[in-house]
Design a protein around this motif. Structure first.
Motif, PDB file in Angstrom:
ATOM      1  N   MET A  46      -2.021   1.757   3.428  1.00  0.00           N
ATOM      2  CA  MET A  46      -2.683   1.683   4.083  1.00  0.00           C
ATOM      3  C   MET A  46      -2.437   2.234   5.222  1.00  0.00           C
ATOM      4  O   MET A  46      -1.499   3.476   4.782  1.00  0.00           O
ATOM      5  CB  MET A  46      -2.645   0.207   4.893  1.00  0.00           C
ATOM      6  N   SER A  47      -3.094   2.490   6.439  1.00  0.00           N
ATOM      7  CA  SER A  47      -2.337   2.910   7.794  1.00  0.00           C
ATOM      8  C   SER A  47      -0.865   2.916   7.708  1.00  0.00           C
ATOM      9  O   SER A  47      -0.041   1.806   7.757  1.00  0.00           O
ATOM     10  CB  SER A  47      -2.930   2.688   9.382  1.00  0.00           C
ATOM     11  N   ARG A  48       0.378   3.594   8.582  1.00  0.00           N
ATOM     12  CA  ARG A  48       0.728   3.780   8.620  1.00  0.00           C
ATOM     13  C   ARG A  48       1.641   3.015   9.127  1.00  0.00           C
ATOM     14  O   ARG A  48       2.879   1.879   9.366  1.00  0.00           O
ATOM     15  CB  ARG A  48       1.528   5.076   9.371  1.00  0.00           C
ATOM     16  N   TYR A  60       6.205   3.511   3.712  1.00  0.00           N
ATOM     17  CA  TYR A  60       5.973   4.972   3.590  1.00  0.00           C
ATOM     18  C   TYR A  60       6.521   5.637   4.629  1.00  0.00           C
ATOM     19  O   TYR A  60       6.999   5.796   5.698  1.00  0.00           O
ATOM     20  CB  TYR A  60       4.335   5.077   3.995  1.00  0.00           C
ATOM     21  N   ARG A  61       8.292   7.113   3.617  1.00  0.00           N
ATOM     22  CA  ARG A  61       7.743   7.239   4.628  1.00  0.00           C
ATOM     23  C   ARG A  61       7.821   8.711   3.557  1.00  0.00           C
ATOM     24  O   ARG A  61       7.459   9.032   2.839  1.00  0.00           O
ATOM     25  CB  ARG A  61      10.282   8.040   4.949  1.00  0.00           C
ATOM     26  N   VAL A 115     -10.088   4.468  -1.948  1.00  0.00           N
ATOM     27  CA  VAL A 115      -9.646   4.047  -0.657  1.00  0.00           C
ATOM     28  C   VAL A 115      -9.598   2.624  -0.817  1.00  0.00           C
ATOM     29  O   VAL A 115      -9.512   2.077  -2.136  1.00  0.00           O
ATOM     30  CB  VAL A 115     -10.794   4.556   0.294  1.00  0.00           C
ATOM     31  N   TRP A 116      -8.231   2.258   0.634  1.00  0.00           N
ATOM     32  CA  TRP A 116      -8.764   1.120   0.810  1.00  0.00           C
ATOM     33  C   TRP A 116      -9.198   0.502   2.075  1.00  0.00           C
ATOM     34  O   TRP A 116     -10.740   0.937   2.151  1.00  0.00           O
ATOM     35  CB  TRP A 116      -6.397   0.650   1.809  1.00  0.00           C
ATOM     36  N   ASN A 117      -9.537   0.343   2.907  1.00  0.00           N
ATOM     37  CA  ASN A 117      -9.991  -0.427   4.048  1.00  0.00           C
ATOM     38  C   ASN A 117     -11.020   1.199   5.154  1.00  0.00           C
ATOM     39  O   ASN A 117     -11.832   1.413   5.248  1.00  0.00           O
ATOM     40  CB  ASN A 117      -9.829  -1.019   4.981  1.00  0.00           C
ATOM     41  N   ASN A 118      -9.055   1.603   5.093  1.00  0.00           N
ATOM     42  CA  ASN A 118      -9.627   3.411   5.721  1.00  0.00           C
ATOM     43  C   ASN A 118     -10.681   4.290   5.416  1.00  0.00           C
ATOM     44  O   ASN A 118     -11.059   3.875   4.091  1.00  0.00           O
ATOM     45  CB  ASN A 118      -8.595   3.636   6.489  1.00  0.00           C
TER      46      ASN A 118
END
Length: 325
Positions: A46-48, A60-61, A115-118
């Motif tokens: 997703m977003s960070r 996530y890094r 894609v996910w939602n973004n």
């Protein structure tokens, strides 16, 4: 049962970061106890900010590649579920390059949700109005060449239509590929953007794909009454989604999924409330509900056989780069 969508790789990676595998142990026991014989395991992005909040601050890094995350999580799942048919997937390709698909394929990747939602460089999910990009076409081309299936769930309407149009072109050019909408219910029954209009369901069928009806209350029951219905009514709505899709495109193109999000309940307790069946009993409960409408042979197709056929097709290859047999 063959669960078409469960974020099992993300769960495994979070357990790895915490060095605590107790939750994953419970899931694996549920698989064995309830005869879940196959699962599409997703590593999702997703977003960070959302990943840090819902999953783990280090989920996530920048110094850990998606390939490394995928390798770690798939090795964990293969070790814990050695007798289960596992299909590995990435949901949301925001943090990988097209060229990464070669390595990921060698590691076992067999499905992507672009894609996910973004919005990302490949297309857009339901939080944007944009469509498939030129880079998205390159992603699809690479996936097709490797035999990685393309999952249309989460794509917004324009990206969905653009992908379908592009895949029709590839099909007309003689390409073979597998398409699914792994966890997308019926929009006319539950008006959520993640759910599909009838023409979208037909589009998946026309590409010889599968539609996975998933057991999340928020995408089964109309939003205005979702907190007011009984368990029996939830099950009736679930069956209505299945029946609608079967009547529209046929029993050979329908399967089941859970998209179980209970593991995120620490971030938002609603996630513990949205599944209409506890995962430990999901297979037996879906089988029971389908038994109100369908024969044992049709139940077998919906719950296992249809996805098993596609799973075998995707894995029936001479070598990487060959067309599907």
């Amino acid at each position: 049962m063959f669960d078409m969508h469960y974020d099992l790789l993300s769960i495994a990676y979070c357990c790895y970061l915490k060095n605590d595998y107790s939750y994953l142990d419970e899931v694996c026991h549920a698989f064995r106890d309830d005869n879940v014989r196959g699962v599409v395991c997703n590593l999702y992005f997703m977003s960070r900010e959302e990943m840090a909040e819902e999953l783990h601050p280090d989920y996530y890094r920048d110094d850990v590649s998606v390939c490394d995350m995928f390798r770690i999580s798939t090795n964990i799942i293969k070790g814990m579920l050695p007798d289960t048919e596992l299909m590995f997937s990435i949901e949301g390709c925001d943090f990988l390059e097209v060229s990464d698909l070669d390595e990921l394929y060698d590691l076992g990747l067999r499905s992507i949700l672009p894609v996910w939602n973004n919005r990302n460089e490949y297309g857009s999910g339901n939080r944007s109005l944009d469509g498939l990009t030129e880079q998205g076409k390159k992603l699809l081309d690479k996936a097709i060449s490797l035999g990685i299936s393309i999952d249309l769930s989460h794509a917004n309407r324009k990206t969905f239509d653009d992908i379908v149009c592009y895949l029709k072109e590839r099909k007309d050019a003689g390409e073979k590929f597998f398409v699914m909408a792994s966890h997308s219910n019926v929009r006319s029954i539950c008006n959520r953007e993640r759910n599909l209009e009838d023409d979208q369901i037909l589009a998946v069928r026309n590409l010889d794909g599968l539609v996975g009806i998933f057991s999340n209350r928020n995408f089964i029951v109309p939003n205005e009454i979702k907190d007011k219905v009984s368990q029996e009514e939830k099950e009736a709505y679930y069956l209505e989604h299945v029946k609608h899709v079967v009547d529209l495109i046929g029993v050979d193109y329908v399967a089941v999924a859970t998209d179980d999000m209970d593991f995120c309940k620490e971030a938002d307790y609603e996630y513990a409330e949205v599944q209409i069946y506890p995962y430990a009993e999901v297979g037996s409960n879906i089988r029971r509900v389908l038994g109100k409408q369908y024969s044992s042979s049709d139940i077998y197709k919906i719950m296992y056989g249809n996805m098993k056929d596609r799973y075998d097709m995707i894995n029936n290859r001479d070598r990487k780069g060959e067309k599907l047999l």
